[in-house]
Structures are given as C-alpha cells and as structure tokens.
Design an enzyme around this catalytic site. Structure first.
Site, PDB file in Angstrom:
ATOM      1  N   LYS A 278      10.239  55.276  63.186  1.00 56.75           N
ATOM      2  CA  LYS A 278      11.447  54.606  63.501  1.00 56.75           C
ATOM      3  C   LYS A 278      12.001  53.259  63.185  1.00 56.75           C
ATOM      4  O   LYS A 278      10.453  52.338  62.661  1.00 56.75           O
ATOM      5  CB  LYS A 278      11.008  54.496  64.986  1.00 56.75           C
ATOM      6  CG  LYS A 278      11.590  55.453  65.769  1.00 56.75           C
ATOM      7  CD  LYS A 278      11.556  55.579  67.556  1.00 56.75           C
ATOM      8  CE  LYS A 278      11.586  56.955  68.341  1.00 56.75           C
ATOM      9  NZ  LYS A 278      12.369  57.388  68.220  1.00 56.75           N
ATOM     10  N   ARG A 352       8.718  67.549  71.800  1.00 57.07           N
ATOM     11  CA  ARG A 352       8.905  68.794  72.582  1.00 57.07           C
ATOM     12  C   ARG A 352       7.949  69.210  71.975  1.00 57.07           C
ATOM     13  O   ARG A 352       7.274  70.983  72.332  1.00 57.07           O
ATOM     14  CB  ARG A 352      10.350  69.182  71.166  1.00 57.07           C
ATOM     15  CG  ARG A 352       9.868  69.289  69.743  1.00 57.07           C
ATOM     16  CD  ARG A 352      10.995  69.271  68.717  1.00 57.07           C
ATOM     17  NE  ARG A 352      12.183  68.308  69.106  1.00 57.07           N
ATOM     18  CZ  ARG A 352      13.246  68.500  68.521  1.00 57.07           C
ATOM     19  NH1 ARG A 352      13.932  68.967  67.990  1.00 57.07           N
ATOM     20  NH2 ARG A 352      13.725  66.770  69.053  1.00 57.07           N
TER      21      ARG A 352
END
Ligand code: BES
Ligand code: ZN
Ligand code: ZN
Length: 498
Positions: A278, A352
C-alpha cells in the site's frame, strides 16, 4: 459512569446541568418547568433567535427556579421523523455541548413522544449508549494531565414518565452490556498493531473464556494444526510475517439453545498490502483491519450478561499481512480448506483469503444454521456507500430482514447489496478455480462478496463489509477519530431477538 432512571419533579433534580429537548413545532412548551422560568425562557429564546432546530442549543441560568445551576434547551428540529439513529445523533451532540460546562452530574428530560413512538427500552438503551460513546476517548497513551482533564461526567439521570419507568429499566439493563462491549471493541481497534498482534488477540480470547466460567470455551489453533487442516489460503497471507498466525475459536453454549450461529471477524492485525504494498497514506490507518475480530471478541465478552439463548461460535483467523522474502507472491496459487484453488494476483486482497478458510472451517466443522461475517474488506464498499454505512450481502431473505431490523433498532446503518450471479465471471481464473481480484475495475465490493460465497455452500450466510463505518477518520459527535465499534450493537441485538 452511573445512570439512574427517575420520575421525580424536574425542578428538584439536583444536578449541574438539566437538559430538556424542544422541537421547532412547540413554542417552548415545557409544562414540567416552573412558570416563572418559562417566561424567562421565552425572553432568551426571542433575544437569541432560538428556533429549536436540530443541533441548536439555548443555555439559560435558572435563577433559583431549579435545583440545577444550568438549564440547557436542546433543539431537535421537527418531531415527525423519528429513528433510533436520530435520537443517538441528538444525544451525542447534546453531550458534546454539555461537556463544555464540565459537569459531574446531569439530567436529561426524555421527551415522552420518544418513548411512545418507539420502543421504550430501546430508546433508553440508545440514549445511554450515546452518552457513553460520545464521552469515550482513547487516552491510554496520553500524559496524565490530559487524562484527568477529560474525566468529568460521573452521573446521568434520565427523567422519564412514571408509567414508562419499568420499560425504561429494561433498556438500562441492555445498555449496561452493549455500551461496555462497544467501548471494548473501540479500545482494541485503537490499540497500535505492535500491541494487538495475532497472539495478543488469542490471549485476549482465552481470558474472555476464563471469565465466562465454563459457558465459553476458547481454542487457538497453531500453525502446524492449520497445515494439517489444509488452510492454505490463510497460511499464504500470514507467510510474510514474523508473527505466527492464530486461528481463534470461541464457543458459547447456554443450557438451552434455539439455533447455532457462527460469527466470523476479519482479523488482519496490520495490513501493509503485502508485496502489493500500500502507499504510505493508505497504510496509515491499517491497524483498523482487525475491526471485525474486535466485534467478535467484544460480543463474546458480554454474551453471558446479555443472556443469549443461542449456541454461538466466534471465529477469527488472525495474522499480519506483511511483505518479506517469505511472503506470498502475485501469481502464486493457494488451496483453501474446502480444496478450492485461488490465484493470488494482488496480495492486498488478503482479507478474502483468510475469510475463505474461516468460512470453510465454519461450514465443514461447525455445521451451523447461519454464518455471519464482518470484515473491513474493500475500499470499493466505501466508494459505494461512504464512511457511515456498511454493505450487507446475504443469501437468505429471512436472515436479511432480521439483520436489517437489528440495524434499524440499534441505529447502525447498513444497506443491502446484491450478489450478482453474472459477476462471478469476473473472478474466474485461467489457471485455478478462482482469483482473488476481479477483471476490470468496477463493483469491487460485490466481487469480494461473491468470492466469499464460493466457500459458503448452501449454508445461510450474511456478509458485512464494514470498511467504512469501522473507523472514523475525523472526530464525529458519537466517535472521536479511531475505531467505532460498529457492528457490536447490531450483532448483540440480532443474537438476543427471538
Ligand atoms: N483492508 C483493506 C480494505 C480497506 C481499505 C479497509 C480502506 C478499510 C479502509 C483490504 O484488505 C484491501 O486492501 N482491499 C483492496 C482490495 C483490492 C486489492 C482488490 C482495496 O479495497 O483496495
Ligand atoms: Zn489489503
Ligand atoms: Zn485488509
């Protein structure tokens, strides 16, 4: 903070600040106040052009007509539109205002119309929760002087109609555990990631188990056991970290239970994005990525007090998402516990992957009636619904309406989103069963939910994407910047309703 319910005469309430609410419809019609004070009020109302709009306040010196030394009139705007959410916002901004006077004791005169139009216990719970939540500060790492400056309010009296006293008492009992649980979740999210490591969460879960005296059992699965269980997706995410992954299972079983529910929280204790790193800006708040886990632990910390008569299993697959020489790489293929293979194309879509194994475990080992997961899953959900509203995906209509009801009753805003079958195409992979990011750039919150659905099978399931509401980026009346505890009250309400 101490909360008391009273039906005694308003003028005699011996507090620092007495607060009454006024809608813009009434001409300051507050029959319970001494006559002399009403005329005084009319004067200051005209002088200060007070219209009782939502968020408007009028401060009056009661000149000996009240035991209180200050009278605050809080405008609530029009009285037609009413919801628990609105009451909470109103109480929160009122508390902010009251705190300017640094009182130790206050009284709130609850408008009868609130208790008549809505459920009296839930209005009471909403009010008490709002006072607690609006007063919350995370002061642990501040030097002492500042800690003391913020500790004022000690006692809050809710003045209600005598015929509602008993019903309001029920609400007081709800708020006792619900407010505590929300604050517990906030503290946990606000704690730096250097503290709230996977093993910290595991130990915290164990201490919750010990407190509950046999009703809650906590087990923590270590890396070797996870390998045996075939949790390749979860292990893949944790591979880059120096911290060991912990698979945390809490199990609550009352003597009689109506059904079995599994609640799962995303537990990434820090999300750097992994090798798909990020930006510094996007990473700033990523200690928030265990907010779902914080909700599960908070709920479990009060399940017994809340007298829940369901069998509840809490599951947290806790790990860090870090880049390193051992980290999972884009292009790697992982196999989840249900044997589905996943191509990892972006290591930042890690939530996920951990949830794939948590859900698989729930389906295979727990065989529950319902699964509910909460996850700070996608930035795309924030694009869709903004910062205040969680997305809800659910494959069963009854479960959907129950959760929507709980959201309304607790003032936690959610919006139902679709499980668009056609979009499943977008997460098909050329080399494995599915891939962890979609083709193209649109509908990212939906494709993330569809990814999770691959592991659910036929079980009734609901997924909350709480990326927006889990964390306040700026101060709001109900929450200072930081963790909000979003989802705790919704879940507690859902678990306790029949
Ligand atoms: N934890 C983030 C989602 C998130 C973002 C939560 C901002 C709260 C605030 C999640 O793991 C993530 O990074 N998701 C990616 C997915 C993408 C790579 C498909 C995202 O949303 O950008
Ligand atoms: Zn991520
Ligand atoms: Zn994440």
């Amino acid at each position: 903070m101490k909360f008391l319910l009273k039906s005694s005469a308003v003028a005699k309430l011996d507090v620092d600040v007495l607060t009454v609410f006024s809608s813009d419809k009434q001409n300051i019609d507050l029959p319970f106040l001494p006559k002399e004070l009403i005329s005084l009020l009319e004067k200051s109302k005209n002088k200060e052009k007070f219209e009782a709009k939502d968020g408007e306040f009028l401060v009056v010196a009661p000149h000996g007509y009240l035991a209180a030394y200050k009278l605050l009139i809080a405008g609530v705007g029009t009285e037609e539109i009413f919801s628990y959410y609105q009451i909470q916002k109103c109480i929160a901004s009122t508390i902010r205002k009251i705190n300017e006077f640094k009182p130790a004791k206050i009284a709130l005169v609850i408008p009868p119309i609130w208790l008549e139009r809505l459920s009296a216990p839930l209005v009471t719970a909403s009010i008490i929760e709002s006072v607690e939540l609006a007063s919350y500060r995370f002061m642990k790492y501040k030097s002492e002087g500042e800690q003391n400056r913020n500790r004022n309010l000690e006692e809050v009296i809710l003045q209600v109609m005598p015929n509602k006293l008993a019903r309001c008492e029920e609400g007081l009992n709800i708020a006792r555990y619900s407010a505590k649980a929300v604050l517990f979740a906030r503290d946990l999210v606000n704690e730096p990631a250097a503290v709230t490591t996977p093993s910290y969460l595991a130990n915290l879960a164990k201490s919750i188990g010990n407190d509950a005296k046999g009703i809650t059992k906590v087990t923590v699965l270590e890396k070797e056991e996870l390998i045996k269980l075939g949790m390749g997706a979860f292990l893949g995410v944790s591979a880059g970290s120096a911290e060991e992954p912990k698979f945390i299972r809490l199990h609550y079983k009352p003597q009689k239970s109506r059904k079995k529910v599994v609640i799962i929280g995303k537990g990434i204790t820090f999300d750097t994005g992994g090798l798909s790193l990020k930006s510094a800006e996007n990473m700033e708040t990523m200690k928030l990525d265990m907010s779902g886990a914080a909700v599960i632990l908070a709920v479990f910390s009060v399940l017994k007090e809340a007298n829940i008569d369901l069998e509840v299993t809490g599951i947290i697959a806790a790990c860090e998402n870090m880049p390193s020489g051992k980290a999972v790489k884009p292009g790697d293929i992982l196999t989840a516990m249900n044997k589905k293979t996943i191509e990892v194309l972006n290591t930042d879509a890690e939530g996920r992957l951990t949830l794939a194994d948590a859900i698989s475990y729930a389906v295979i080992k727990e065989k529950p009636d319902e699964i509910i997961d909460l996850a700070t899953l996608t930035g795309a959900c924030m694009v869709a619904l903004g910062q205040d509203i969680a997305g809800l995906w659910v494959n069963d209509e009854l479960l959907a309406s129950q959760l929507q009801k709980s959201a309304e009753l607790t003032g936690e805003n959610i919006w139902r989103m679709p499980l668009v079958k056609e979009y499943k195409e977008l997460i098909k992979s050329g080399v494995s069963d599915i891939k962890n990011i979609q083709t193209g750039k649109y509908g990212g919150a939906i494709t993330a939910a569809l990814f999770l659905q691959e592991f659910v099978g036929k079980t009734k399931w609901a997924h909350f994407d709480i990326a927006g509401p889990a964390f306040a980026e700026t101060d709001t009346p109900l929450t200072p910047r930081g963790g909000t505890g979003f989802g705790v009250r919704l879940l507690l309400n859902f678990l306790s309703s029949k």
